[in-house]
Design an enzyme around this catalytic site. Structure first.
Site, PDB file in Angstrom:
ATOM      1  N   CYS A  31      11.831  -3.968  -7.449  1.00 48.88           N
ATOM      2  CA  CYS A  31      12.715  -3.479  -6.305  1.00 48.88           C
ATOM      3  C   CYS A  31      14.050  -5.046  -5.838  1.00 48.88           C
ATOM      4  O   CYS A  31      14.175  -4.725  -4.977  1.00 48.88           O
ATOM      5  CB  CYS A  31      11.644  -3.967  -4.462  1.00 48.88           C
ATOM      6  SG  CYS A  31      10.842  -4.564  -4.473  1.00 48.88           S
TER       7      CYS A  31
ATOM      8  N   GLY B 166       0.404  -0.863   0.268  1.00 47.96           N
ATOM      9  CA  GLY B 166      -0.073  -0.566  -0.147  1.00 47.96           C
ATOM     10  C   GLY B 166       1.190   1.408   0.256  1.00 47.96           C
ATOM     11  O   GLY B 166       0.470   2.031  -0.189  1.00 47.96           O
TER      12      GLY B 166
ATOM     13  N   ASP C 215       3.546  -2.797 -10.492  1.00 47.76           N
ATOM     14  CA  ASP C 215       5.305  -3.002  -9.753  1.00 47.76           C
ATOM     15  C   ASP C 215       5.140  -4.029  -9.177  1.00 47.76           C
ATOM     16  O   ASP C 215       4.558  -4.918  -8.466  1.00 47.76           O
ATOM     17  CB  ASP C 215       5.013  -1.780  -8.092  1.00 47.76           C
ATOM     18  CG  ASP C 215       6.296  -2.521  -6.746  1.00 47.76           C
ATOM     19  OD1 ASP C 215       7.468  -1.770  -7.151  1.00 47.76           O
ATOM     20  OD2 ASP C 215       5.571  -1.922  -5.834  1.00 47.76           O
TER      21      ASP C 215
END
Length: 390
Positions: free
Chosen positions: A316, A191, A261
């Site tokens: 990431c 989130g 993402d």
């Protein structure tokens, strides 16, 4: 005295004192269950050493040291909170890295570049970013590893700030949301980025999705902790738990902006935590299939965007296979299978704006990547922006 000496001699001759312990109190170490010979963190480090030492070359030793050190956080300020916290943070020595930037340079458009698989991108285009004045993320100065205190609720029970890797804000800034845009966050949990999109207060409609039901529940809880209830209505927001790889089958050509993402090896977590680690032996197949999953998600995001819309792909991880290689394949397959032509949007202006705060990897031919550094231990974050032409 003689008895004491005899007792000491007897104890010295006893090699295994367990014989003096009642059988019911004896405990056998369960090495296989409690102490794996090669824990996931050790396997991850071994894999990264063999892979990233080649990929990053001389940069890898410093990046490795940063990854194995405590990461640095930023505090994303909540515009919906009644508490005015910016001045308090500035008094502690923090600064808002979004407003404290280098001047935005003008970058000339590059000629077309071929990709490794033979496909081509229709040029690279630079467009000036319209950074939202609503987004504020404070960080401590370079080299300062002071920790932020946990956020507290205000009088309306909304938390004042959200702690996250400050580099995670960059994909949301790069997405460049304009007033009234319909926005899709295809893999929204837990989130942090979704909350950042909310802070822009620009989107006409925001759709948040995650394939995991449990992660979607966590996402919903985060949003409810920061956003007033009156804004959480069907006209402004939709939270779903749906297989993102199939999004193109239900909503095509719909969204002005799409954030993809994707799940990845999460390099920092893989080196620091054994729990829920993608390098666990039981998750080997899942890890090997990550690039295929990432490709499917990016293609679904491209299909969901409308012509003229933009898609931001981010991870990431430092992995070339999960970053540049996935984008290259997606560009090729979008044109080959769906007739969708894409243009890479140059993110160098964004990297130059925030070089005071982050370290960026040099010489990437697609996208930009924040690499960890001991003086500014953020990231890794990779991002690449694509614009749909057809």
């Amino acid at each position: 005295m003689a008895l004491v000496l005899d007792a000491r001699l007897l104890l010295r001759k006893v090699q295994d004192l367990r014989c003096l312990t009642p059988r019911r109190n004896r405990v056998k170490d369960k090495w296989a269950a409690t102490r794996p010979k090669y824990p996931p963190t050790a396997l991850a480090l071994k894999y990264f050493d063999s892979t990233y030492s080649t990929q990053l070359g001389q940069l890898w030793p410093s990046v490795r040291a940063a990854l194995l050190s405590e990461k640095k956080y930023g505090a994303l300020l909540n515009n919906f909170s009644s508490d005015a916290l910016l001045e308090d943070f500035e008094a502690q020595g923090c600064r808002d890295f979004i407003t404290d930037t280098d001047a935005q340079p003008v970058v000339e458009q590059e000629p077309e570049k071929g990709l490794k698989d033979g496909s081509e991108v229709t040029g690279r285009q630079w467009s000036p970013l319209q950074l939202s004045s609503k987004i504020k993320c404070v960080v401590f100065p370079r080299g300062d590893i002071t920790r932020f205190k946990p956020a507290r609720p205000d009088m309306f029970n909304l938390l004042g700030y959200y702690l996250m890797d400050a580099a995670c804000v960059l994909p949301c800034l790069a997405l460049d949301i304009h007033e009234g845009h319909n926005v899709l966050d295809l893999c929204a949990a837990p989130g942090g980025k979704a909350l950042t999109l909310f802070q822009t207060q620009r989107s006409g409609f925001l759709c948040l999705n995650d394939a995991s039901h449990s992660r979607t529940l966590r996402l919903r809880k985060v949003i409810q902790s920061y956003v007033p209830k009156q804004l959480l209505n069907d006209q402004n927001l939709r939270i779903m738990s749906f297989d993102g790889t199939k999004w193109g089958e239900i909503e095509r050509n719909t969204f002005d902006r799409v954030l993809v993402d994707v799940p990845c090896t999460t390099d920092r977590h893989s080196l620091m935590e054994d729990d829920n680690n993608i390098f666990s032996r039981s998750r080997t197949r899942e890890r090997q299939q990550l690039p295929q999953l990432q490709l499917k998600l990016l293609l679904a995001g491209i299909e969901a965007a409308c012509p003229g819309g933009e898609v931001l792909y981010s991870t990431c991880t430092l992995s070339h296979i999960q970053n540049v290689a996935v984008v290259e394949q997606a560009i090729h397959l979008a044109q080959e299978n769906h007739g969708i032509h894409l243009q890479v949007v140059d993110l160098r202006p964004l990297a130059q704006m925030f070089r005071k705060t982050f370290h960026f990897a040099p010489d990437l031919h697609l996208g930009e990547m924040v690499i960890p550094h001991l003086a500014a231990n953020f990231g890794p974050i990779y991002m690449c922006k694509l614009r749909r032409l057809t």
